[in-house]
Scaffold this motif. Structure first.
Motif, short mmCIF file in Angstrom:
data_model
loop_
_atom_site.label_atom_id
_atom_site.label_comp_id
_atom_site.label_asym_id
_atom_site.label_seq_id
_atom_site.Cartn_x
_atom_site.Cartn_y
_atom_site.Cartn_z
N HIS A 183 0.88 -1.17 0.00
CA HIS A 183 0.00 0.00 0.00
C HIS A 183 0.92 1.22 0.00
CE1 HIS A 183 -3.92 -1.91 0.82
NE2 HIS A 183 -3.14 -2.89 1.19
N TYR A 184 0.65 2.14 -0.89
CA TYR A 184 1.54 3.28 -1.04
C TYR A 184 0.75 4.52 -1.41
CZ TYR A 184 1.14 2.49 -6.06
OH TYR A 184 0.66 2.33 -7.33
N ARG A 185 1.41 5.66 -1.31
CA ARG A 185 0.81 6.91 -1.76
C ARG A 185 1.85 7.68 -2.54
NH1 ARG A 185 -0.73 10.70 3.09
NH2 ARG A 185 -1.27 11.98 1.34
N ILE A 186 1.40 8.57 -3.37
CA ILE A 186 2.27 9.37 -4.23
C ILE A 186 2.19 10.81 -3.76
CG2 ILE A 186 2.72 10.13 -6.58
CD1 ILE A 186 1.21 7.55 -7.45
N ARG A 187 3.35 11.41 -3.53
CA ARG A 187 3.44 12.83 -3.19
C ARG A 187 4.46 13.46 -4.13
NH1 ARG A 187 3.73 13.50 3.32
NH2 ARG A 187 1.52 13.21 3.70
N GLY A 188 3.97 14.23 -5.06
CA GLY A 188 4.87 14.85 -6.03
C GLY A 188 5.55 13.78 -6.85
N GLU A 197 7.60 11.52 -5.35
CA GLU A 197 7.98 10.48 -4.39
C GLU A 197 6.88 9.44 -4.27
OE1 GLU A 197 10.71 12.56 -0.97
OE2 GLU A 197 8.59 12.24 -0.59
N VAL A 198 7.28 8.19 -4.10
CA VAL A 198 6.36 7.11 -3.79
C VAL A 198 6.68 6.65 -2.38
CG1 VAL A 198 5.63 4.76 -4.36
CG2 VAL A 198 6.19 6.37 -6.19
N MET A 199 5.71 6.78 -1.48
CA MET A 199 5.91 6.41 -0.08
C MET A 199 5.16 5.11 0.20
SD MET A 199 5.40 10.14 1.73
CE MET A 199 4.84 9.33 3.18
N ILE A 200 5.90 4.06 0.59
CA ILE A 200 5.27 2.79 0.94
C ILE A 200 4.76 2.92 2.37
CG2 ILE A 200 5.62 0.34 1.33
CD1 ILE A 200 7.54 0.42 -1.05
N VAL A 201 3.47 2.67 2.54
CA VAL A 201 2.82 2.84 3.83
C VAL A 201 2.75 1.51 4.58
CG1 VAL A 201 0.69 3.59 4.95
CG2 VAL A 201 1.46 4.72 2.87
N ALA A 202 2.51 0.40 3.85
CA ALA A 202 2.38 -0.90 4.49
C ALA A 202 2.68 -2.01 3.50
CB ALA A 202 0.98 -1.08 5.04
N CYS A 203 3.20 -3.11 4.03
CA CYS A 203 3.39 -4.34 3.27
C CYS A 203 2.63 -5.41 4.04
CB CYS A 203 4.87 -4.69 3.17
SG CYS A 203 5.18 -6.22 2.27
N LEU A 204 1.53 -5.91 3.45
CA LEU A 204 0.61 -6.78 4.17
C LEU A 204 0.49 -8.15 3.53
CD1 LEU A 204 -2.14 -4.07 4.59
CD2 LEU A 204 -0.48 -4.79 6.29
N HIS A 205 0.41 -9.16 4.37
CA HIS A 205 0.23 -10.54 3.93
C HIS A 205 -1.25 -10.76 3.64
CE1 HIS A 205 0.24 -14.92 3.97
NE2 HIS A 205 1.56 -14.85 3.88
N PHE A 206 -1.59 -11.35 2.48
CA PHE A 206 -2.99 -11.52 2.08
C PHE A 206 -3.76 -12.52 2.95
CE2 PHE A 206 -1.73 -9.93 -2.25
CZ PHE A 206 -2.42 -8.75 -2.11
N ARG A 207 -3.07 -13.37 3.68
CA ARG A 207 -3.78 -14.34 4.52
C ARG A 207 -4.13 -13.77 5.90
NH1 ARG A 207 -0.99 -20.08 2.92
NH2 ARG A 207 -1.46 -19.90 0.71
N GLN A 208 -3.68 -12.59 6.20
CA GLN A 208 -4.04 -11.95 7.46
C GLN A 208 -5.45 -11.37 7.36
OE1 GLN A 208 -1.19 -8.93 8.30
NE2 GLN A 208 0.06 -10.27 9.54
N SER A 209 -6.12 -11.35 8.46
CA SER A 209 -7.44 -10.73 8.50
C SER A 209 -7.30 -9.22 8.35
CB SER A 209 -8.11 -11.05 9.84
OG SER A 209 -9.24 -10.23 10.01
N PRO A 210 -8.13 -8.59 7.52
CA PRO A 210 -8.08 -7.14 7.38
C PRO A 210 -8.32 -6.41 8.70
CG PRO A 210 -9.37 -8.09 5.62
CD PRO A 210 -9.07 -9.20 6.59
N ALA A 211 -8.91 -7.07 9.68
CA ALA A 211 -9.11 -6.45 10.99
C ALA A 211 -7.78 -6.14 11.68
CB ALA A 211 -9.96 -7.37 11.87
#
Length: 53
Positions: A27-32, A34-48
């Motif tokens: 999960h990332y966002r773009i500022r100007g 720059e690309v800032m990575i916000v999170a690296c998440l495993h798909f088998r984890q519960s979104p909670a």
């Protein structure tokens, strides 16, 4: 990342991409120019358990 705008938006201003060889998503966002990575998440984890993205 060649074109960070090509990936779908989850909640503005965040975008995500699925990594090819692993069950993870970035999960990332773009500022100007720059690309800032916000999170690296495993798909088998519960979104909670995911941080508030």
């Amino acid at each position: 990342m060649r074109d960070p705008l090509q990936f779908s938006m989850t909640r503005a201003p965040f975008r995500w991409l699925k990594l090819r060889k692993f069950p993870y998503g970035l999960h990332y966002r773009i500022r100007g120019d720059e690309v800032m990575i916000v999170a690296c998440l495993h798909f088998r984890q519960s979104p909670a358990h995911w941080p508030g993205i």
